[in-house]
Design an enzyme around this catalytic site. Structure first.
Site, PDB file in Angstrom:
ATOM      1  N   HIS A  82       0.835  -1.202   0.000  1.00  0.00           N
ATOM      2  CA  HIS A  82       0.000   0.000   0.000  1.00  0.00           C
ATOM      3  C   HIS A  82       0.868   1.251   0.000  1.00  0.00           C
ATOM      4  O   HIS A  82       1.995   1.256   0.500  1.00  0.00           O
ATOM      5  CB  HIS A  82      -0.969   0.011   1.189  1.00  0.00           C
ATOM      6  CG  HIS A  82      -0.346   0.155   2.545  1.00  0.00           C
ATOM      7  ND1 HIS A  82      -0.143   1.388   3.142  1.00  0.00           N
ATOM      8  CD2 HIS A  82       0.099  -0.763   3.434  1.00  0.00           C
ATOM      9  CE1 HIS A  82       0.399   1.210   4.336  1.00  0.00           C
ATOM     10  NE2 HIS A  82       0.560  -0.083   4.542  1.00  0.00           N
ATOM     11  N   ASP A  84      -0.664   4.512   0.756  1.00  0.00           N
ATOM     12  CA  ASP A  84      -1.175   5.528   1.687  1.00  0.00           C
ATOM     13  C   ASP A  84      -0.428   5.413   3.009  1.00  0.00           C
ATOM     14  O   ASP A  84       0.085   4.345   3.362  1.00  0.00           O
ATOM     15  CB  ASP A  84      -2.680   5.368   1.894  1.00  0.00           C
ATOM     16  CG  ASP A  84      -3.053   4.020   2.499  1.00  0.00           C
ATOM     17  OD1 ASP A  84      -2.607   2.987   1.951  1.00  0.00           O
ATOM     18  OD2 ASP A  84      -3.777   3.985   3.510  1.00  0.00           O
ATOM     19  N   ASP A 113       6.501   1.392   6.104  1.00  0.00           N
ATOM     20  CA  ASP A 113       5.062   1.080   6.118  1.00  0.00           C
ATOM     21  C   ASP A 113       4.317   1.964   5.120  1.00  0.00           C
ATOM     22  O   ASP A 113       3.743   2.970   5.499  1.00  0.00           O
ATOM     23  CB  ASP A 113       4.526   1.296   7.534  1.00  0.00           C
ATOM     24  CG  ASP A 113       3.049   0.972   7.685  1.00  0.00           C
ATOM     25  OD1 ASP A 113       2.520   0.207   6.859  1.00  0.00           O
ATOM     26  OD2 ASP A 113       2.420   1.508   8.612  1.00  0.00           O
ATOM     27  N   GLU A 147      -5.171   1.406   2.957  1.00  0.00           N
ATOM     28  CA  GLU A 147      -4.878   0.432   3.997  1.00  0.00           C
ATOM     29  C   GLU A 147      -4.978   1.026   5.394  1.00  0.00           C
ATOM     30  O   GLU A 147      -5.422   0.362   6.337  1.00  0.00           O
ATOM     31  CB  GLU A 147      -3.470  -0.144   3.773  1.00  0.00           C
ATOM     32  CG  GLU A 147      -3.184  -1.432   4.552  1.00  0.00           C
ATOM     33  CD  GLU A 147      -2.615  -1.188   5.939  1.00  0.00           C
ATOM     34  OE1 GLU A 147      -2.519  -2.157   6.717  1.00  0.00           O
ATOM     35  OE2 GLU A 147      -2.271  -0.038   6.262  1.00  0.00           O
ATOM     36  N   GLU A 148      -4.581   2.278   5.545  1.00  0.00           N
ATOM     37  CA  GLU A 148      -4.535   2.901   6.866  1.00  0.00           C
ATOM     38  C   GLU A 148      -5.892   3.423   7.329  1.00  0.00           C
ATOM     39  O   GLU A 148      -6.024   3.852   8.473  1.00  0.00           O
ATOM     40  CB  GLU A 148      -3.528   4.054   6.868  1.00  0.00           C
ATOM     41  CG  GLU A 148      -2.094   3.656   6.525  1.00  0.00           C
ATOM     42  CD  GLU A 148      -1.402   2.879   7.632  1.00  0.00           C
ATOM     43  OE1 GLU A 148      -2.064   2.600   8.664  1.00  0.00           O
ATOM     44  OE2 GLU A 148      -0.224   2.542   7.479  1.00  0.00           O
ATOM     45  N   HIS A 434       4.590   4.297  11.906  1.00  0.00           N
ATOM     46  CA  HIS A 434       3.690   5.205  12.629  1.00  0.00           C
ATOM     47  C   HIS A 434       4.420   6.056  13.668  1.00  0.00           C
ATOM     48  O   HIS A 434       3.760   6.700  14.481  1.00  0.00           O
ATOM     49  CB  HIS A 434       2.548   4.427  13.311  1.00  0.00           C
ATOM     50  CG  HIS A 434       1.600   3.786  12.353  1.00  0.00           C
ATOM     51  ND1 HIS A 434       0.347   3.361  12.721  1.00  0.00           N
ATOM     52  CD2 HIS A 434       1.713   3.493  11.037  1.00  0.00           C
ATOM     53  CE1 HIS A 434      -0.269   2.826  11.670  1.00  0.00           C
ATOM     54  NE2 HIS A 434       0.554   2.899  10.638  1.00  0.00           N
TER      55      HIS A 434
END
Length: 461
Positions: A82, A84, A113, A147-148, A434
């Site tokens: 992903h 995003d 990520d 995805e997020e 994150h």
């Protein structure tokens, strides 16, 4: 066995990743043919452009996602990534959206990520194509875009004729192999504003804000409180003596502005962070607050969540071979309409969602609990051909024993039945997803590409 290495294209991979990291692909309001906003759309178009320069025919799937494909046969092997990302947040020492190369690392939001692993997968397939290796399956790299924030891209793909792979991996976690993922439950706790009768001597919380995403441990929390400032300062001194997160106070316009600075972490691993919101709630719970929607939420969440990350006070703590339940209080905001907070729960594979949700609603009475998003636990047997092939592929490249693990994170491996998370963090590496100063090690980027390439050879040649 792999007979080439992505190391020969190291500089090319770094350049490509930096271009993708420079795009702030945080989901925003839809615009025309950009269902997840301009930033995510720009990242998708950039990635597909990089793929086309590598001589792939790319497919833009109605701007909900994109993919490239190589190989022959009726069967499809998927690599699901992903583009995003979550918002940058606070605490960065480098620009979050630039792609900064320093000391053998590439920094930027999405580096690990999941933009870095997406680039690794693309160059892995490119190396196979460049070496003219025939495959008996079609290999499709999917570049997801939501995805997020809810996985609506995967829902759209399935509802609109997207082919379901017979086997798939998602390089969005850790090596060697994640064959089990906990259940996911994300909730919204709401309390509507209501008329308040002013009381003398009490403290009024006028605003409380922390976090932006439910699946991120908030690093900063701010509170505007009005009333007897001296009382607040005295209690604050007591609180700060033993607290792992300190709260500062500043007078402004007749009110006190309180700020807590914690440590961000992924919402699936709340114990690895220091939740600034939870610490602020714990402090406010010590004060005599005038009753309003904010104080109702403060007292309720402080009592039943507080500094806990396992749901004990809510009566939902559980544990099995997949690990323990985790709970993250991800955000809190006040508006004219009232109060809203976000709760992210990852529950063990033998726990069911319905009893968890019922227990929470049975405890929390002052707030309305709404289910926003959920996914059941996901499991692929260790003796499956997919897992056996991935073990071989990992061991041949690294020379290390492969094994299976469980995680609380929710990857796109859940999107398809016969799918597992495979990379991209190596054992012993620190996960910075994150968090501020997120990065991927350049050597790991290259090695991930080699492992994915070998997995394709083992499972598809």
């Amino acid at each position: 066995m792999l007979e080439f290495t992505a190391a020969t294209r190291r500089d090319e991979m770094i350049e490509a990743l930096c271009k993708i990291l420079a795009i702030e692909s945080v989901k925003s309001a839809p615009q025309g043919n950009m269902p997840y906003g301009k930033g995510v759309f720009d990242a998708l178009i950039k990635m597909l452009g990089i793929a086309e320069k590598l001589d792939f025919d790319s497919v833009n799937f109605y701007s909900h996602l994109g993919y490239v494909e190589y190989g022959d046969g009726d069967d499809l092997f998927g690599i699901v990534t992903h583009l995003d990302v979550v918002p940058a947040g606070d605490g960065w020492t480098v620009p979050p959206f630039a792609g900064t190369v320093r000391n053998g690392r590439i920094y930027g939001r999405g580096a690990i990520d999941d933009k870095g692993p997406a680039i690794a997968a693309l160059f892995a397939l490119s190396a196979i194509k460049e070496n003219c290796i025939s495959l008996n399956k079609r290999v499709r790299i999917i570049f997801g875009c939501d995805e997020e924030s809810g996985w609506s891209d995967m829902d759209f793909y399935k509802k609109n004729g997207g082919e379901i792979p017979g086997m798939a991996i998602s390089p969005d976690a850790e090596f060697p192999i994640i064959n089990a993922e906990k259940g996911l439950l994300q909730l919204r706790a709401v309390r509507k504003a209501y008329p308040v009768t002013q009381e003398k001597g009490g403290l009024v919380v006028e605003a409380l804000h922390a976090g932006e995403r439910v699946n991120v441990v908030p690093a900063v929390c701010s509170c505007k409180i009005r009333g007897n400032a001296e009382v607040v300062r005295r209690m604050l001194d007591i609180f700060n003596e033993d607290s792992a997160v300190k709260i500062t106070a500043e007078e402004k316009d007749g009110a006190l502005l309180l700020t807590a600075h914690g440590l961000s972490a992924h919402g699936s691993k709340p114990e690895e962070g220091k939740n600034a919101l939870s610490y602020m709630l714990s402090f406010l719970n010590m004060l005599p607050l005038q009753k309003n929607a904010v104080s109702d939420a403060v007292y309720e969440l402080a009592r039943y969540v507080g500094l806990q990350t396992d749901g004990t006070n809510l009566g939902i703590a559980s544990h099995d071979e997949s690990g323990a339940l985790s709970l993250n209080l991800g955000y809190f905001k006040t508006t004219e309409e009232g109060v809203e907070a976000g709760i992210d729960i990852r529950y063990p594979i033998h726990t069911e969602k319905t009893p968890v949700l019922s227990a929470i609603r049975g405890k929390i009475k002052e707030l309305s609990i709404e289910e926003v998003f959920s996914r059941p636990p996901h499991y692929v047997p260790e003796d499956s051909p997919l897992v056996a092939g991935l073990k071989r592929a990992y061991e041949e490249v690294t020379g290390e024993k492969a094994y299976c693990m469980t995680m609380g994170g929710a990857t796109y491996a859940r999107a398809f039945p016969n799918s597992v998370a495979f990379g991209a963090l190596f054992p012993g590496q620190q996960g910075t997803e994150h968090q501020a100063d997120e990065y991927i090690e350049i050597d790991s980027l290259v090695k991930t590409a080699d492992i994915i390439a070998n997995a394709i050879l083992v499972l598809c040649k």
